[in-house]
Design a protein around this motif. Sequence first.
Motif, PDB file in Angstrom:
ATOM      1  N   VAL A 290     -35.784  -7.756  31.013  1.00 50.52           N
ATOM      2  CA  VAL A 290     -36.340  -7.725  32.375  1.00 50.52           C
ATOM      3  C   VAL A 290     -35.219  -7.892  33.398  1.00 50.52           C
ATOM      4  O   VAL A 290     -35.158  -7.184  34.410  1.00 50.52           O
ATOM      5  N   ILE A 291     -34.311  -8.828  33.137  1.00 51.54           N
ATOM      6  CA  ILE A 291     -33.209  -9.093  34.068  1.00 51.54           C
ATOM      7  C   ILE A 291     -32.232  -7.918  34.111  1.00 51.54           C
ATOM      8  O   ILE A 291     -31.892  -7.413  35.176  1.00 51.54           O
ATOM      9  N   PHE A 292     -31.781  -7.470  32.944  1.00 51.08           N
ATOM     10  CA  PHE A 292     -30.777  -6.404  32.900  1.00 51.08           C
ATOM     11  C   PHE A 292     -31.322  -5.074  33.425  1.00 51.08           C
ATOM     12  O   PHE A 292     -30.574  -4.295  34.029  1.00 51.08           O
ATOM     13  N   SER A 293     -32.599  -4.798  33.190  1.00 51.04           N
ATOM     14  CA  SER A 293     -33.165  -3.519  33.622  1.00 51.04           C
ATOM     15  C   SER A 293     -33.238  -3.409  35.141  1.00 51.04           C
ATOM     16  O   SER A 293     -33.414  -2.307  35.673  1.00 51.04           O
ATOM     17  N   HIS A 294     -33.112  -4.535  35.836  1.00 49.02           N
ATOM     18  CA  HIS A 294     -33.093  -4.504  37.294  1.00 49.02           C
ATOM     19  C   HIS A 294     -31.668  -4.532  37.847  1.00 49.02           C
ATOM     20  O   HIS A 294     -31.475  -4.598  39.062  1.00 49.02           O
ATOM     21  N   LYS A 295     -30.688  -4.481  36.938  1.00 48.97           N
ATOM     22  CA  LYS A 295     -29.294  -4.474  37.372  1.00 48.97           C
ATOM     23  C   LYS A 295     -28.545  -3.225  36.920  1.00 48.97           C
ATOM     24  O   LYS A 295     -27.467  -2.944  37.412  1.00 48.97           O
ATOM     25  N   MET A 296     -29.114  -2.500  35.961  1.00 50.43           N
ATOM     26  CA  MET A 296     -28.403  -1.349  35.394  1.00 50.43           C
ATOM     27  C   MET A 296     -29.404  -0.358  34.832  1.00 50.43           C
ATOM     28  O   MET A 296     -30.618  -0.592  34.880  1.00 50.43           O
ATOM     29  N   SER A 297     -28.906   0.735  34.297  1.00 45.32           N
ATOM     30  CA  SER A 297     -29.788   1.755  33.729  1.00 45.32           C
ATOM     31  C   SER A 297     -30.525   1.204  32.514  1.00 45.32           C
ATOM     32  O   SER A 297     -30.093   0.226  31.898  1.00 45.32           O
ATOM     33  N   ASN A 298     -31.599   1.873  32.160  1.00 42.32           N
ATOM     34  CA  ASN A 298     -32.421   1.418  31.041  1.00 42.32           C
ATOM     35  C   ASN A 298     -31.635   1.378  29.731  1.00 42.32           C
ATOM     36  O   ASN A 298     -31.779   0.436  28.940  1.00 42.32           O
ATOM     37  N   GLY A 299     -30.789   2.384  29.503  1.00 36.11           N
ATOM     38  CA  GLY A 299     -30.000   2.436  28.265  1.00 36.11           C
ATOM     39  C   GLY A 299     -29.050   1.260  28.139  1.00 36.11           C
ATOM     40  O   GLY A 299     -28.986   0.603  27.094  1.00 36.11           O
ATOM     41  N   TRP A 300     -28.288   0.987  29.217  1.00 36.40           N
ATOM     42  CA  TRP A 300     -27.355  -0.139  29.171  1.00 36.40           C
ATOM     43  C   TRP A 300     -28.086  -1.470  29.111  1.00 36.40           C
ATOM     44  O   TRP A 300     -27.615  -2.423  28.473  1.00 36.40           O
ATOM     45  N   ALA A 301     -29.242  -1.542  29.759  1.00 34.97           N
ATOM     46  CA  ALA A 301     -30.036  -2.773  29.686  1.00 34.97           C
ATOM     47  C   ALA A 301     -30.453  -3.046  28.245  1.00 34.97           C
ATOM     48  O   ALA A 301     -30.410  -4.190  27.770  1.00 34.97           O
ATOM     49  N   ALA A 302     -30.830  -1.992  27.535  1.00 32.06           N
ATOM     50  CA  ALA A 302     -31.222  -2.144  26.131  1.00 32.06           C
ATOM     51  C   ALA A 302     -30.034  -2.573  25.278  1.00 32.06           C
ATOM     52  O   ALA A 302     -30.164  -3.445  24.404  1.00 32.06           O
ATOM     53  N   VAL A 303     -28.871  -1.981  25.529  1.00 36.21           N
ATOM     54  CA  VAL A 303     -27.677  -2.322  24.746  1.00 36.21           C
ATOM     55  C   VAL A 303     -27.312  -3.795  24.937  1.00 36.21           C
ATOM     56  O   VAL A 303     -27.104  -4.533  23.964  1.00 36.21           O
ATOM     57  N   TRP A 304     -27.219  -4.228  26.194  1.00 36.26           N
ATOM     58  CA  TRP A 304     -26.854  -5.622  26.459  1.00 36.26           C
ATOM     59  C   TRP A 304     -27.906  -6.592  25.927  1.00 36.26           C
ATOM     60  O   TRP A 304     -27.581  -7.672  25.430  1.00 36.26           O
ATOM     61  N   THR A 305     -29.165  -6.196  26.005  1.00 40.03           N
ATOM     62  CA  THR A 305     -30.233  -7.046  25.482  1.00 40.03           C
ATOM     63  C   THR A 305     -30.097  -7.232  23.976  1.00 40.03           C
ATOM     64  O   THR A 305     -30.204  -8.357  23.466  1.00 40.03           O
ATOM     65  N   ILE A 306     -29.856  -6.149  23.260  1.00 39.43           N
ATOM     66  CA  ILE A 306     -29.726  -6.217  21.801  1.00 39.43           C
ATOM     67  C   ILE A 306     -28.515  -7.061  21.404  1.00 39.43           C
ATOM     68  O   ILE A 306     -28.606  -7.960  20.555  1.00 39.43           O
ATOM     69  N   VAL A 307     -27.368  -6.785  22.024  1.00 32.97           N
ATOM     70  CA  VAL A 307     -26.142  -7.502  21.664  1.00 32.97           C
ATOM     71  C   VAL A 307     -26.282  -8.995  21.913  1.00 32.97           C
ATOM     72  O   VAL A 307     -26.009  -9.826  21.032  1.00 32.97           O
ATOM     73  N   LEU A 308     -26.705  -9.359  23.112  1.00 37.22           N
ATOM     74  CA  LEU A 308     -26.786 -10.784  23.452  1.00 37.22           C
ATOM     75  C   LEU A 308     -27.927 -11.479  22.708  1.00 37.22           C
ATOM     76  O   LEU A 308     -27.804 -12.653  22.343  1.00 37.22           O
ATOM     77  N   SER A 309     -29.025 -10.778  22.478  1.00 36.06           N
ATOM     78  CA  SER A 309     -30.143 -11.390  21.735  1.00 36.06           C
ATOM     79  C   SER A 309     -29.701 -11.787  20.332  1.00 36.06           C
ATOM     80  O   SER A 309     -30.000 -12.892  19.859  1.00 36.06           O
ATOM     81  N   PHE A 310     -28.997 -10.891  19.645  1.00 36.76           N
ATOM     82  CA  PHE A 310     -28.535 -11.222  18.291  1.00 36.76           C
ATOM     83  C   PHE A 310     -27.433 -12.276  18.313  1.00 36.76           C
ATOM     84  O   PHE A 310     -27.368 -13.128  17.416  1.00 36.76           O
ATOM     85  N   LEU A 311     -26.591 -12.236  19.317  1.00 42.91           N
ATOM     86  CA  LEU A 311     -25.538 -13.244  19.427  1.00 42.91           C
ATOM     87  C   LEU A 311     -26.138 -14.637  19.613  1.00 42.91           C
ATOM     88  O   LEU A 311     -25.787 -15.586  18.897  1.00 42.91           O
ATOM     89  N   PHE A 312     -27.059 -14.766  20.558  1.00 41.80           N
ATOM     90  CA  PHE A 312     -27.699 -16.060  20.814  1.00 41.80           C
ATOM     91  C   PHE A 312     -28.587 -16.476  19.646  1.00 41.80           C
ATOM     92  O   PHE A 312     -28.692 -17.664  19.321  1.00 41.80           O
ATOM     93  N   ALA A 313     -29.240 -15.501  19.003  1.00 38.92           N
ATOM     94  CA  ALA A 313     -30.113 -15.805  17.862  1.00 38.92           C
ATOM     95  C   ALA A 313     -29.299 -16.358  16.699  1.00 38.92           C
ATOM     96  O   ALA A 313     -29.711 -17.328  16.043  1.00 38.92           O
ATOM     97  N   ALA A 314     -28.139 -15.752  16.412  1.00 41.33           N
ATOM     98  CA  ALA A 314     -27.285 -16.242  15.324  1.00 41.33           C
ATOM     99  C   ALA A 314     -26.759 -17.640  15.648  1.00 41.33           C
ATOM    100  O   ALA A 314     -26.711 -18.519  14.779  1.00 41.33           O
ATOM    101  N   PHE A 315     -26.379 -17.855  16.900  1.00 40.97           N
ATOM    102  CA  PHE A 315     -25.917 -19.175  17.348  1.00 40.97           C
ATOM    103  C   PHE A 315     -27.016 -20.214  17.129  1.00 40.97           C
ATOM    104  O   PHE A 315     -26.758 -21.327  16.654  1.00 40.97           O
ATOM    105  N   SER A 316     -28.251 -19.831  17.432  1.00 36.30           N
ATOM    106  CA  SER A 316     -29.372 -20.751  17.283  1.00 36.30           C
ATOM    107  C   SER A 316     -29.685 -21.033  15.817  1.00 36.30           C
ATOM    108  O   SER A 316     -29.792 -22.194  15.398  1.00 36.30           O
ATOM    109  N   TYR A 317     -29.787 -19.956  15.011  1.00 37.06           N
ATOM    110  CA  TYR A 317     -30.243 -20.127  13.630  1.00 37.06           C
ATOM    111  C   TYR A 317     -29.200 -20.783  12.721  1.00 37.06           C
ATOM    112  O   TYR A 317     -29.535 -21.648  11.909  1.00 37.06           O
TER     113      TYR A 317
END
Length: 604
Positions: A290-317
């Motif tokens: 939601v945040i990234f899609s209001h700052k950049m194109s949909n494609g880049w928003a998806a890329v940053w979302t995937i990368v950071l989601s897995f990074l933070f998820a691995a840090f958490s788990y």
Amino acid sequence: MFFAFSGFLITSLMFDEFAANGSFKLGSFYQRRFYRIVPPLILSVLIVMPFTYLVGTDFITGIGKQIAAAFGFVTNYFEIATGGSYENNFIPHLFVHTWSLAVEMHFYIIWGFLVYLFSKAIHFIPGGRHQQLKTFRSIIFLISAIFALASIVGMKIGGEGLKDFSPVYFSSLTHCFPFFIGAVLSTVTGVSTLPHSFEKHIAEKWTAPRAILLMAAAFVGLLVITFKLDFSASFTYPYGMVLAVLLAAAMICGARILHEKTPNVSEPWLFGFLADCSYSVYLYHWPLYVIFSHKMSNGWAAVWTIVLSFLFAAFSYYLVEPLVAGRKGHLFGYRVSGKAITLPLTALIAGLLVATGFTENKAPQMSKLERNLWIGGIYQDADGVKAAQDTVMAQVASPKTKKKDEAEQKTDTNDYRKYNKQSTAEKFKLPPGVSIIGDSVTLGTRRYLEPHVADAQVDAEGDRKLDQAHGVMMEQQKNNTLREFVVVCVGTNSLNDYEEQAKKIIADLKPGHKLVFMTPYDKTATASWNSTKLGEFERTLPTKYKWITIADWGKIAPQHPEVFNGTDGVHFAGRAAGDRLYAKVINDSLIAAAKKPGKPAEKD
């Protein structure tokens, strides 16, 4: 799909525990669920909050209530109460996705307690451990099937007559059937402890290729309904969703059979990593997108979302969750614990906690869009009262007073009246001027429109659709208040029948009127959206109807991206530049309409 898998897995593990120990320990079950669910949830909220500074304050409006609902596992009912508002269609809640976590937690709490009671009652049944387990499975099968059927029927009955299906979609009672269908599947398959009938059936009738074929067929079916199911259609509730759950169950069954048929094949490490991180990725993906899609194109928003989601998820788990549970964490292949790692983590979390508290404290209670529409609605109501008073006064005013009032009317530099050589007001006994019928975009700029579009009266409302615009038009025609020029600024919220509704407006408008359609604009809309299709359809109308003009907001608005910077891409948040542009588009179209004849009478 996730609910079905969760119901299958949790209930299967209950069977495994009962088979191994002859009992099911409720306290241990709740403790495991707490450590798996709560720490990652809290961490995800703390990590997401600093990202909100990348976008406007609208995205943190009422954020404290959202966080409280997420931590209290009641987001589903919070969304039923508040999430159906029109404004949330454009600025969605950052933690709306935790509605499903709330439903899941309700299932865990209630189902865990019921299974615990059943496991205790089983000991009063004569027979050995094997017989007790068999009876236990039978009871769970029966109860699960009853609960699943009751939930499906509840969604069907509760969804009848609804246009917004949030009450049945978010409710734990009507959306719990996937868990129980998964539980039914666990009684006939399982994880470690398999029923004898299932083992025999697999050994005699199934092969690995057949299991793969079952999974592939179910997967294709899921892909088809992913693109075919419509969340605004009553068929989806519950039939489409039940179909999705059954296809998911087929995939689970195929995977379970494949596991038995390939005992010497190791699971790829990537699958294990995805399984470990899936829950936390789910927690991060929505707010980040939601945040990234209001700052950049949909494609880049998806890329940053995937990368950071897995990074933070691995840090958490691999690091935070084990340390919270009193175990050693994993850091780049090494087991870690002690103050060297816990102190920095504690300091980091404390800092995030302070930042979250500060952000929540300064968060507005009403978004700019909501405030703008609210104020616009108040002024519209007040102007309605004033218009009624003016009508009464006009009836008793002297001719001299009337001429003075007419002379004081504002004349815009783009005043369409200069060009209205073919006025039809007098011939057809229509009130002169402009009737603007609009939606939330029009309502937001209403205070600017009325004084800057000569002799205009605006009737606007959030979430207005073409059928409702038709109703407003018909009511004004009935009261003889619909003016010579009719401007319809509705379409962002188009339904599938947009063409039929537009034709209805055209057909039911009385002769003499000059009709203007304003094409809708939504920055996020694609060619497949109804609003885009409506705009394309409206552009074809002037060639068929000489008395129809197009105010092409859909083409002019994207030429001025500065008007929408930091907004939802539909509204311009009361910006002066947006007000001027919107009024100019209407005034230019009125000038074009003024040079045309009005709608002819049928005999003409």
